[in-house]
Write a protein that holds these residues in place. Structure first.
Motif, PDB file in Angstrom:
ATOM      1  N   UNK A  51       0.857  -1.187   0.000  1.00 42.47           N
ATOM      2  CA  UNK A  51       0.000   0.000   0.000  1.00 42.47           C
ATOM      3  C   UNK A  51       0.893   1.236   0.000  1.00 42.47           C
ATOM      4  N   UNK A  52       0.621   2.155  -0.935  1.00 45.20           N
ATOM      5  CA  UNK A  52       1.424   3.376  -1.056  1.00 45.20           C
ATOM      6  C   UNK A  52       0.515   4.605  -1.111  1.00 45.20           C
ATOM      7  N   UNK A  59       9.488   7.433  -2.613  1.00 46.43           N
ATOM      8  CA  UNK A  59       9.481   6.189  -1.837  1.00 46.43           C
ATOM      9  C   UNK A  59       8.462   5.206  -2.402  1.00 46.43           C
ATOM     10  N   UNK A  60       7.305   5.720  -2.816  1.00 48.86           N
ATOM     11  CA  UNK A  60       6.265   4.842  -3.389  1.00 48.86           C
ATOM     12  C   UNK A  60       6.754   4.192  -4.679  1.00 48.86           C
ATOM     13  N   UNK A  61       7.442   4.979  -5.505  1.00 47.96           N
ATOM     14  CA  UNK A  61       8.039   4.478  -6.741  1.00 47.96           C
ATOM     15  C   UNK A  61       9.023   3.359  -6.411  1.00 47.96           C
ATOM     16  N   UNK A  62       9.922   3.602  -5.454  1.00 51.97           N
ATOM     17  CA  UNK A  62      10.923   2.602  -5.078  1.00 51.97           C
ATOM     18  C   UNK A  62      10.275   1.352  -4.490  1.00 51.97           C
ATOM     19  N   UNK A  67       8.986  -4.394  -5.022  1.00 49.00           N
ATOM     20  CA  UNK A  67       8.075  -5.540  -4.970  1.00 49.00           C
ATOM     21  C   UNK A  67       7.850  -6.123  -6.371  1.00 49.00           C
ATOM     22  N   UNK A  68       7.911  -5.314  -7.410  1.00 47.72           N
ATOM     23  CA  UNK A  68       7.811  -5.825  -8.779  1.00 47.72           C
ATOM     24  C   UNK A  68       8.979  -6.756  -9.078  1.00 47.72           C
ATOM     25  N   UNK A 150       6.567   8.485   5.092  1.00 49.82           N
ATOM     26  CA  UNK A 150       7.607   8.743   4.101  1.00 49.82           C
ATOM     27  C   UNK A 150       8.777   7.763   4.212  1.00 49.82           C
ATOM     28  N   UNK A 151       8.696   6.796   5.146  1.00 52.40           N
ATOM     29  CA  UNK A 151       9.734   5.769   5.298  1.00 52.40           C
ATOM     30  C   UNK A 151       9.394   4.529   4.487  1.00 52.40           C
TER      31      UNK A 151
END
Length: 166
Positions: A51-52, A59-62, A67-68, A150-151
């Motif tokens: 969940x992002x 951070x969401x991109x990373x 996980x991809x 944001x972590x």
């Protein structure tokens, strides 16, 4: 409820906190083609749900890329990324990022997932960064509500839980 901050400011989470051992709550989100997707659609499979807040941020991109990459090595595990980004934006981002092993899903319509899993941030109408692993019997086997949005999450903990789930 989990206590979460966003950029070090406390936020309010709507919904019920999900705990290990709970029956996984069902939800309805949208796929990139606007079709409805529910937890029941993947019944009988292990699911890792990442969940992002917004897929188009650092951070969401990373997190989604990580996980991809790992999804290709997780035999028998379906990896879902859920955010409130519009399905069109998720589709465009996935195409640009070369994301093929993770299904991105949008909770923008009614926060069904966010409220069912206690991750809907009331003040921002975003989802709190979190990870859930659900086994093939729909039992929650792992939860992480990241205390500062944001972590990064504990990738290794989530991946090990996914490997162990049956």
């Amino acid at each position: 409820m989990a206590e979460i901050t966003f950029k070090e400011k406390p936020v309010t989470l709507r919904g019920n906190e999900v705990k290990v051992g709970d029956q996984a709550p069902n939800f309805t989100v949208l796929a990139n083609d606007l079709s409805e997707v529910t937890l029941d659609d993947s019944k009988g499979r292990v699911r890792l749900i990442s969940v992002v807040p917004s897929i188009d941020t650092g951070v969401c991109d990373q997190q989604t890329r990580r996980f991809n990459e790992e999804a290709a090595k997780l035999d028998g595990v379906e990896v879902l990324t859920i955010s409130v980004d519009l399905p069109f934006a998720q589709k465009r981002w996935c195409a640009a990022a070369g994301i093929e092993n993770v299904q991105t899903l949008s909770d923008h319509r009614d926060l069904s997932f966010g409220e069912a899993y206690g991750v809907a941030i009331e003040e921002l109408r975003l989802l709190a960064r979190s990870v859930f692993v659900i086994d093939s019997n729909d039992k929650v086997t792992y939860t992480e509500y990241v205390s500062e949005a944001t972590n990064h999450p504990d990738y290794e903990g989530a991946l090990e839980a996914a490997r162990q789930a049956k």
